[in-house]
Design a protein around this motif. Sequence first.
Motif, PDB file in Angstrom:
ATOM      1  N   UNK A  10      -5.427  67.021 -53.546  1.00 28.94           N
ATOM      2  CA  UNK A  10      -6.758  67.330 -54.055  1.00 28.94           C
ATOM      3  C   UNK A  10      -6.677  67.633 -55.554  1.00 28.94           C
ATOM      4  N   UNK A  11      -5.680  68.320 -55.963  1.00 31.25           N
ATOM      5  CA  UNK A  11      -5.512  68.635 -57.387  1.00 31.25           C
ATOM      6  C   UNK A  11      -5.286  67.365 -58.186  1.00 31.25           C
ATOM      7  N   UNK A  12      -4.546  66.427 -57.652  1.00 33.77           N
ATOM      8  CA  UNK A  12      -4.307  65.180 -58.391  1.00 33.77           C
ATOM      9  C   UNK A  12      -5.583  64.338 -58.476  1.00 33.77           C
ATOM     10  N   UNK A  13      -6.391  64.363 -57.438  1.00 32.73           N
ATOM     11  CA  UNK A  13      -7.671  63.633 -57.472  1.00 32.73           C
ATOM     12  C   UNK A  13      -8.598  64.265 -58.506  1.00 32.73           C
ATOM     13  N   UNK A  14      -8.629  65.593 -58.544  1.00 32.79           N
ATOM     14  CA  UNK A  14      -9.466  66.299 -59.518  1.00 32.79           C
ATOM     15  C   UNK A  14      -9.025  65.967 -60.936  1.00 32.79           C
ATOM     16  N   UNK A  15      -7.745  65.872 -61.170  1.00 32.38           N
ATOM     17  CA  UNK A  15      -7.245  65.518 -62.504  1.00 32.38           C
ATOM     18  C   UNK A  15      -7.630  64.083 -62.864  1.00 32.38           C
ATOM     19  N   UNK A  17     -10.260  62.421 -61.783  1.00 35.27           N
ATOM     20  CA  UNK A  17     -11.714  62.415 -62.053  1.00 35.27           C
ATOM     21  C   UNK A  17     -11.979  63.026 -63.429  1.00 35.27           C
ATOM     22  N   UNK A  18     -11.264  64.081 -63.771  1.00 37.50           N
ATOM     23  CA  UNK A  18     -11.436  64.710 -65.088  1.00 37.50           C
ATOM     24  C   UNK A  18     -11.039  63.749 -66.197  1.00 37.50           C
ATOM     25  N   UNK A  19     -10.012  62.960 -65.966  1.00 33.53           N
ATOM     26  CA  UNK A  19      -9.598  61.943 -66.957  1.00 33.53           C
ATOM     27  C   UNK A  19     -10.699  60.908 -67.150  1.00 33.53           C
ATOM     28  N   UNK A  20     -11.321  60.463 -66.075  1.00 34.37           N
ATOM     29  CA  UNK A  20     -12.380  59.457 -66.166  1.00 34.37           C
ATOM     30  C   UNK A  20     -13.636  60.017 -66.834  1.00 34.37           C
ATOM     31  N   UNK A  21     -13.965  61.237 -66.532  1.00 33.87           N
ATOM     32  CA  UNK A  21     -15.177  61.841 -67.096  1.00 33.87           C
ATOM     33  C   UNK A  21     -14.996  62.146 -68.576  1.00 33.87           C
ATOM     34  N   UNK A  22     -13.805  62.350 -69.033  1.00 36.20           N
ATOM     35  CA  UNK A  22     -13.555  62.683 -70.422  1.00 36.20           C
ATOM     36  C   UNK A  22     -14.035  61.564 -71.366  1.00 36.20           C
ATOM     37  N   UNK A  23     -14.121  60.347 -70.915  1.00 35.50           N
ATOM     38  CA  UNK A  23     -14.581  59.230 -71.746  1.00 35.50           C
ATOM     39  C   UNK A  23     -16.093  59.228 -71.943  1.00 35.50           C
ATOM     40  N   UNK A  24     -16.839  59.954 -71.143  1.00 33.82           N
ATOM     41  CA  UNK A  24     -18.294  60.025 -71.280  1.00 33.82           C
ATOM     42  C   UNK A  24     -18.601  61.139 -72.271  1.00 33.82           C
ATOM     43  N   UNK A  25     -19.279  60.770 -73.381  1.00 29.26           N
ATOM     44  CA  UNK A  25     -19.580  61.752 -74.427  1.00 29.26           C
ATOM     45  C   UNK A  25     -21.035  62.190 -74.303  1.00 29.26           C
ATOM     46  N   UNK A  26     -21.281  63.445 -74.245  1.00 26.77           N
ATOM     47  CA  UNK A  26     -22.657  63.917 -74.085  1.00 26.77           C
ATOM     48  C   UNK A  26     -23.454  63.876 -75.387  1.00 26.77           C
ATOM     49  N   UNK A  27     -22.833  63.659 -76.537  1.00 28.56           N
ATOM     50  CA  UNK A  27     -23.547  63.651 -77.813  1.00 28.56           C
ATOM     51  C   UNK A  27     -23.496  65.011 -78.465  1.00 28.56           C
TER      52      UNK A  27
END
Length: 170
Positions: A10-15, A17-27
């Motif tokens: 579960x910790x590896x999946x969370x990491x 997902x966090x890697x993928x979300x880091x590319x989305x910039x909120x502005x």
Amino acid sequence: MTMDAAPPFTASITQQIAQQIRDIHPGPPLEAGWLDPRLGALLLLTLTLLLIAALAWLGRRLWRYWEWRQALAAPPASDRRLWLGQLHDRLRQEGLRRWPASRSLQGAEWLAWLDSQGPTDFQRWQHHWDEWLYGHRQPSHAQCQALHADYLRLGRQLLLGRLVHPRGTP
């Protein structure tokens, strides 16, 4: 099994997902720049176009007044009857161009009507006007200068209008 001790997968999946979300910039935060740069550019373009239009309008009016001044030079010392004929023709042309209804006016009515269009006093010359234009008399140099001053005042009123007299004062 308690929730506190999550399985290692579960910790590896969370990491991941966090890697993928880091590319989305909120502005940028709202307080840093509240105006969209595209909207700011559009606003700047609009203001620039309005400024250019205002300067073109002002330039055209100033150019027309300059032409008005150049169309009739200051009165000469000699042959003032010819100069007065040019003044009369210039006033007639402008009157017909601006106000076609003035075509039928002549003599004192014409001079009074001209005075109603601007801060001039052409009507004071009504007793001499026909003699100067069609008779053998010619105006004095001082009279020609006064007529020329009225001509310039009429041009300022017609062509510059509120630019010269913003509160309607002569």
